[in-house]
Design a protein around this motif. Structure first.
Motif, PDB file in Angstrom:
ATOM      1  N   ARG A 120       0.835  -1.188   0.000  1.00  0.00           N
ATOM      2  CA  ARG A 120       0.000   0.000   0.000  1.00  0.00           C
ATOM      3  C   ARG A 120       0.873   1.242   0.000  1.00  0.00           C
ATOM      4  O   ARG A 120       2.051   1.178   0.277  1.00  0.00           O
ATOM      5  CB  ARG A 120      -0.900  -0.011   1.233  1.00  0.00           C
ATOM      6  N   THR A 121       0.264   2.358  -0.304  1.00  0.00           N
ATOM      7  CA  THR A 121       0.969   3.628  -0.347  1.00  0.00           C
ATOM      8  C   THR A 121       1.041   4.210   1.058  1.00  0.00           C
ATOM      9  O   THR A 121       0.029   4.281   1.752  1.00  0.00           O
ATOM     10  CB  THR A 121       0.220   4.604  -1.270  1.00  0.00           C
ATOM     11  N   ASP A 122       2.238   4.653   1.484  1.00  0.00           N
ATOM     12  CA  ASP A 122       2.352   5.286   2.792  1.00  0.00           C
ATOM     13  C   ASP A 122       2.101   6.789   2.669  1.00  0.00           C
ATOM     14  O   ASP A 122       1.992   7.330   1.568  1.00  0.00           O
ATOM     15  CB  ASP A 122       3.684   4.966   3.462  1.00  0.00           C
ATOM     16  N   CYS A 123       2.009   7.460   3.802  1.00  0.00           N
ATOM     17  CA  CYS A 123       1.696   8.890   3.825  1.00  0.00           C
ATOM     18  C   CYS A 123       2.745   9.720   3.102  1.00  0.00           C
ATOM     19  O   CYS A 123       2.404  10.640   2.356  1.00  0.00           O
ATOM     20  CB  CYS A 123       1.553   9.381   5.267  1.00  0.00           C
TER      21      CYS A 123
ATOM     22  N   GLU B 291      -1.149  13.353 -13.765  1.00  0.00           N
ATOM     23  CA  GLU B 291       0.122  12.936 -14.351  1.00  0.00           C
ATOM     24  C   GLU B 291       0.516  11.510 -13.981  1.00  0.00           C
ATOM     25  O   GLU B 291       1.576  11.047 -14.379  1.00  0.00           O
ATOM     26  CB  GLU B 291       1.229  13.904 -13.916  1.00  0.00           C
ATOM     27  N   LEU B 292      -0.325  10.813 -13.242  1.00  0.00           N
ATOM     28  CA  LEU B 292      -0.016   9.439 -12.843  1.00  0.00           C
ATOM     29  C   LEU B 292      -0.794   8.456 -13.709  1.00  0.00           C
ATOM     30  O   LEU B 292      -1.885   8.764 -14.186  1.00  0.00           O
ATOM     31  CB  LEU B 292      -0.390   9.221 -11.377  1.00  0.00           C
TER      32      LEU B 292
ATOM     33  N   ALA C  44      -4.858   4.894  -8.619  1.00  0.00           N
ATOM     34  CA  ALA C  44      -5.679   4.050  -7.746  1.00  0.00           C
ATOM     35  C   ALA C  44      -5.036   3.894  -6.376  1.00  0.00           C
ATOM     36  O   ALA C  44      -5.734   3.925  -5.346  1.00  0.00           O
ATOM     37  CB  ALA C  44      -5.901   2.688  -8.399  1.00  0.00           C
ATOM     38  N   LYS C  45      -3.697   3.748  -6.338  1.00  0.00           N
ATOM     39  CA  LYS C  45      -3.003   3.611  -5.053  1.00  0.00           C
ATOM     40  C   LYS C  45      -3.138   4.884  -4.222  1.00  0.00           C
ATOM     41  O   LYS C  45      -3.416   4.816  -3.018  1.00  0.00           O
ATOM     42  CB  LYS C  45      -1.522   3.312  -5.285  1.00  0.00           C
ATOM     43  N   ILE C  46      -2.949   6.042  -4.860  1.00  0.00           N
ATOM     44  CA  ILE C  46      -3.053   7.301  -4.127  1.00  0.00           C
ATOM     45  C   ILE C  46      -4.491   7.507  -3.663  1.00  0.00           C
ATOM     46  O   ILE C  46      -4.738   7.886  -2.515  1.00  0.00           O
ATOM     47  CB  ILE C  46      -2.571   8.494  -4.985  1.00  0.00           C
ATOM     48  N   GLN C  47      -5.468   7.237  -4.546  1.00  0.00           N
ATOM     49  CA  GLN C  47      -6.875   7.404  -4.176  1.00  0.00           C
ATOM     50  C   GLN C  47      -7.248   6.493  -3.014  1.00  0.00           C
ATOM     51  O   GLN C  47      -7.943   6.909  -2.083  1.00  0.00           O
ATOM     52  CB  GLN C  47      -7.792   7.132  -5.372  1.00  0.00           C
TER      53      GLN C  47
END
Length: 95
Positions: free
Chosen positions: A14-17, A31-32, A38-41
């Motif tokens: 998962r994406t960390d802070c 730009e992604l 999807a990971k950031i969302q």
């Protein structure tokens, strides 16, 4: 959930802070790629502090756009900036 606990989530894929906040403007600007978006969302959906920062950045970006919409950079300034960017890219690529 504390910052350290949220940061540990990245080890589970998962994406960390820190990554979410580092990439929030790329996310805002579209730009992604779809996977990164999807990971950031997903992170923003789960993390209130990062969502608050995202909302602040969204508001700031809208305010700047609204305030500066009628003004255009002079041609000389645009040319100077583009030249500097080109020189920087050349230095990085050329070593």
């Amino acid at each position: 959930m504390g910052m350290g606990e949220r940061d540990k989530l990245s080890s589970a894929g998962r994406t960390d802070c820190s990554e979410a906040l580092l990439r929030v403007y790329e996310f805002l600007d579209g730009e992604l790629g779809p996977g990164e978006c999807a990971k950031i969302q997903a992170h923003l959906d789960e993390c209130g502090p990062c969502l608050n920062e995202y909302n602040l950045d969204t508001t700031l970006k809208a305010l700047i756009k609204r305030s500066c919409n009628a003004e255009h950079a002079p041609d000389a300034l645009r040319t100077s900036i583009m030249t500097r960017i080109s020189m920087t890219v050349f230095r990085i690529e050329g070593g």
